[in-house]
Design an enzyme around this catalytic site. Structure first.
Site, PDB file in Angstrom:
ATOM      1  N   SER A 255      53.840  43.444  51.342  1.00  0.00           N
ATOM      2  CA  SER A 255      52.777  44.082  50.970  1.00  0.00           C
ATOM      3  C   SER A 255      53.246  45.323  50.090  1.00  0.00           C
ATOM      4  O   SER A 255      54.383  45.826  50.387  1.00  0.00           O
ATOM      5  CB  SER A 255      52.080  44.741  52.067  1.00  0.00           C
ATOM      6  OG  SER A 255      52.807  45.891  52.700  1.00  0.00           O
ATOM      7  N   LYS A 256      51.967  45.840  49.294  1.00  0.00           N
ATOM      8  CA  LYS A 256      52.504  46.964  48.306  1.00  0.00           C
ATOM      9  C   LYS A 256      52.894  48.037  49.016  1.00  0.00           C
ATOM     10  O   LYS A 256      53.784  48.899  48.614  1.00  0.00           O
ATOM     11  CB  LYS A 256      51.215  47.306  47.627  1.00  0.00           C
ATOM     12  CG  LYS A 256      50.880  46.793  46.228  1.00  0.00           C
ATOM     13  CD  LYS A 256      49.610  47.385  45.520  1.00  0.00           C
ATOM     14  CE  LYS A 256      49.079  46.344  44.766  1.00  0.00           C
ATOM     15  NZ  LYS A 256      47.643  46.744  44.460  1.00  0.00           N
ATOM     16  N   ARG A 257      52.492  48.196  50.243  1.00  0.00           N
ATOM     17  CA  ARG A 257      52.840  49.369  51.123  1.00  0.00           C
ATOM     18  C   ARG A 257      54.376  49.736  51.290  1.00  0.00           C
ATOM     19  O   ARG A 257      54.735  50.909  51.506  1.00  0.00           O
ATOM     20  CB  ARG A 257      52.098  49.452  52.540  1.00  0.00           C
ATOM     21  CG  ARG A 257      50.826  50.441  52.163  1.00  0.00           C
ATOM     22  CD  ARG A 257      49.919  50.535  53.565  1.00  0.00           C
ATOM     23  NE  ARG A 257      49.450  49.249  53.443  1.00  0.00           N
ATOM     24  CZ  ARG A 257      49.340  48.411  54.723  1.00  0.00           C
ATOM     25  NH1 ARG A 257      49.758  48.698  55.632  1.00  0.00           N
ATOM     26  NH2 ARG A 257      48.464  47.205  54.595  1.00  0.00           N
TER      27      ARG A 257
END
Ligand code: GLU
Length: 485
Positions: A255-257
């Site tokens: 994920s981007k996070r």
């Protein structure tokens, strides 16, 4: 079963950037096509108008091209299979969905949002899976006609049989079975007249003569719907290969996070396309040995779809960094010098000019010590400007009461000699040390401080030779003056 040359496609929805997972799907499709003498097609699945992003298609194509994944057919190609943007194929989907309505494998549904919401709530209350209840399937042809004449909003749904087994074979996962009891009567045509992914994907894979659908694991649960569609249309089902998920190091879905996911972010950070492609190729595939370094054309030779793993592939950025350093080292001096010049033009040294010859020397001195071109500038700033501050810890450790005197002696020697090669600098220092009866280290360490301002880096004689006698003298004088204060 399928005898003709493979035709595969990368079929992204343009979200604004190319996700590294998308790059992996594109790459495996590309490698498979190139290895088998097949065709690599780019099809843009842009039927979700709510998610339309200006410039997204151009951006995607640019990222693919940057990675060297040129498509054989795609946006812009004029062939009997085009156009390759689904938004330009709406009439085609309409025609085919009406065929399904005709054969009773699909039906009009006029249920409004309130009814569907109520149905969902009731099913939730009974702890049931939320599914459309086929309410509109019982409408007579006349009732449907009246609704259509009244311009009532509608969707068209797939008529999924109640309890049947849908089987297909996945090249990576083997035989797979789904019970249709789990499958909703999928909307095929939306109320805005656009097809859903499922309809457009199947119609296009058929019309574009796709032989293998190679895509991410997240589409596995959609495949039974697709297989039903192929059966209803009486079309040959392509072979499927669902690629493993990409995972963060903590095994959660990438994920981007937890880091960058867009190809352009990696490009912006200075990763080489060769390294990124090499790294992404290894996310779920190995040749069966422990080889890790590949160029794109070598991947084409080595790649086998059957060797792709089932289990999720961990995205390990340290490995990408390592591969970046490896690819950097293998590049020619000329290419690296060009890259360094470009990097300098975006740095605080943009106003200064350095010859290609000079940059080539710098690159060769530094290439073994860096993973990124920009690190040559960060760690080797002394090649681009005179140091004016001297690393405190190094000075404390290496600068002694005799250092200034010794360096002054060295300057006198330098002034009287040619020093045209690295070897000349080396010899001169050794003979001075001999003459003064000191250890070479006594002078080398302060000399390094004077010319670079820091304690580490390439060999001192490399630095001396690259910056040249005149500047060495200037730097020593300045350092002696500064540190003697
Ligand atoms: N449009 C889908 C995506 O965004 C394509 C999936 C497929 O290849 O069937 O990934």
């Amino acid at each position: 079963m399928i005898s003709e040359k493979p035709r595969v496609r990368f079929a992204p929805s343009p979200t604004g950037y190319l996700h590294v997972g998308g790059l992996r799907t594109a790459l495996y499709n590309y490698l498979f096509a190139k290895r088998t003498g097949g065709t690599f097609i780019l099809r843009i699945e842009d039927t979700d108008r709510k998610r339309f992003v200006e410039g997204a298609v151009e951006n995607l194509i640019e990222s693919l091209k940057w990675c060297g994944l040129n498509f054989d057919e795609g946006p812009g190609s004029v062939t009997e299979c085009g156009p390759y943007l689904q938004s330009e194929r709406l009439d085609i989907y309409k025609k085919y969905v009406l065929q399904l309505v005709e054969s009773k494998n699909a039906y009009y549904c006029f249920c409004n949002a309130e009814r569907l919401e109520k149905l969902r709530e009731e099913q939730k209350g009974r702890n049931e899976q939320s599914k459309y209840d086929k309410h509109c399937m019982s409408l007579s042809d006349d009732e449907v006609k009246t609704q259509l004449d009244n311009n009532s909003p509608f969707v068209i749904r797939l008529n999924v049989p109640e309890a049947q087994t849908v089987k297909f074979n996945d090249m990576i996962r083997g035989d797979i079975e789904f019970n249709t009891a789990m499958i909703d009567d999928q909307v095929l045509l939306k109320s805005d007249g656009f097809p859903t992914y499922h309809l457009a994907n199947v119609v296009d894979d058929h019309l574009m003569k796709i032989t293998h659908a190679i895509r991410g694991e997240e589409w596995l649960s959609s495949t039974p719907k697709h297989v039903l569609l192929y059966q209803y249309f009486n079309w040959e089902v392509p072979l499927f290969a669902h690629l493993p998920l990409l995972l963060n190091p903590d095994k959660s879905k990438l994920s981007k996070r937890q880091g960058d996911v867009a190809v352009e972010d990696y490009k912006g950070k200075g990763y080489l396309k060769e390294a990124l492609v090499n790294f992404v190729a290894l996310l779920g595939w190995t040749a069966g040995d422990d080889r890790e370094f590949y160029y794109l054309d070598e991947l084409v030779q080595a790649f086998e779809l059957e060797r792709v793993n089932k289990s999720g592939a961990v995205f390990d950025i340290k490995k990408l960094d390592w591969l970046n350093a490896e690819h950097l080292r293998k590049k020619s001096t000329t290419e690296l010098a060009g890259m360094l010049a470009e990097s300098l033009s975006e740095s605080k040294y943009a106003e200064k000019s350095f010859s290609t010859e000079y940059l080539s020397l710098v690159v060769d001195a530094m290439r073994e010590r860096v993973s990124f071109i920009k690190e040559i500038i960060e760690n080797g700033s002394y090649f681009f400007e005179e140091p004016t501050v001297y690393d405190e810890a190094t000075v404390k450790k290496r600068w002694t009461a005799e250092s200034a005197g010794l360096l002054n002696e060295y300057v006198s020697e330098l002034k009287n000699s040619e020093c045209n090669t690295k070897d000349d600098f080396d010899k001169l220092l050794h003979s001075l040390a001999e003459k003064l009866e000191i250890k070479i280290a006594q002078i080398i360490h302060p000399l390094r401080i004077a010319v670079s301002g820091v304690g580490g880096g390439p060999g001192v004689f490399d630095i001396l030779y690259i910056i040249g006698k005149e500047r060495v003298i200037e730097r020593i004088n300045r350092c002696v003056e500064t540190l003697s204060k």
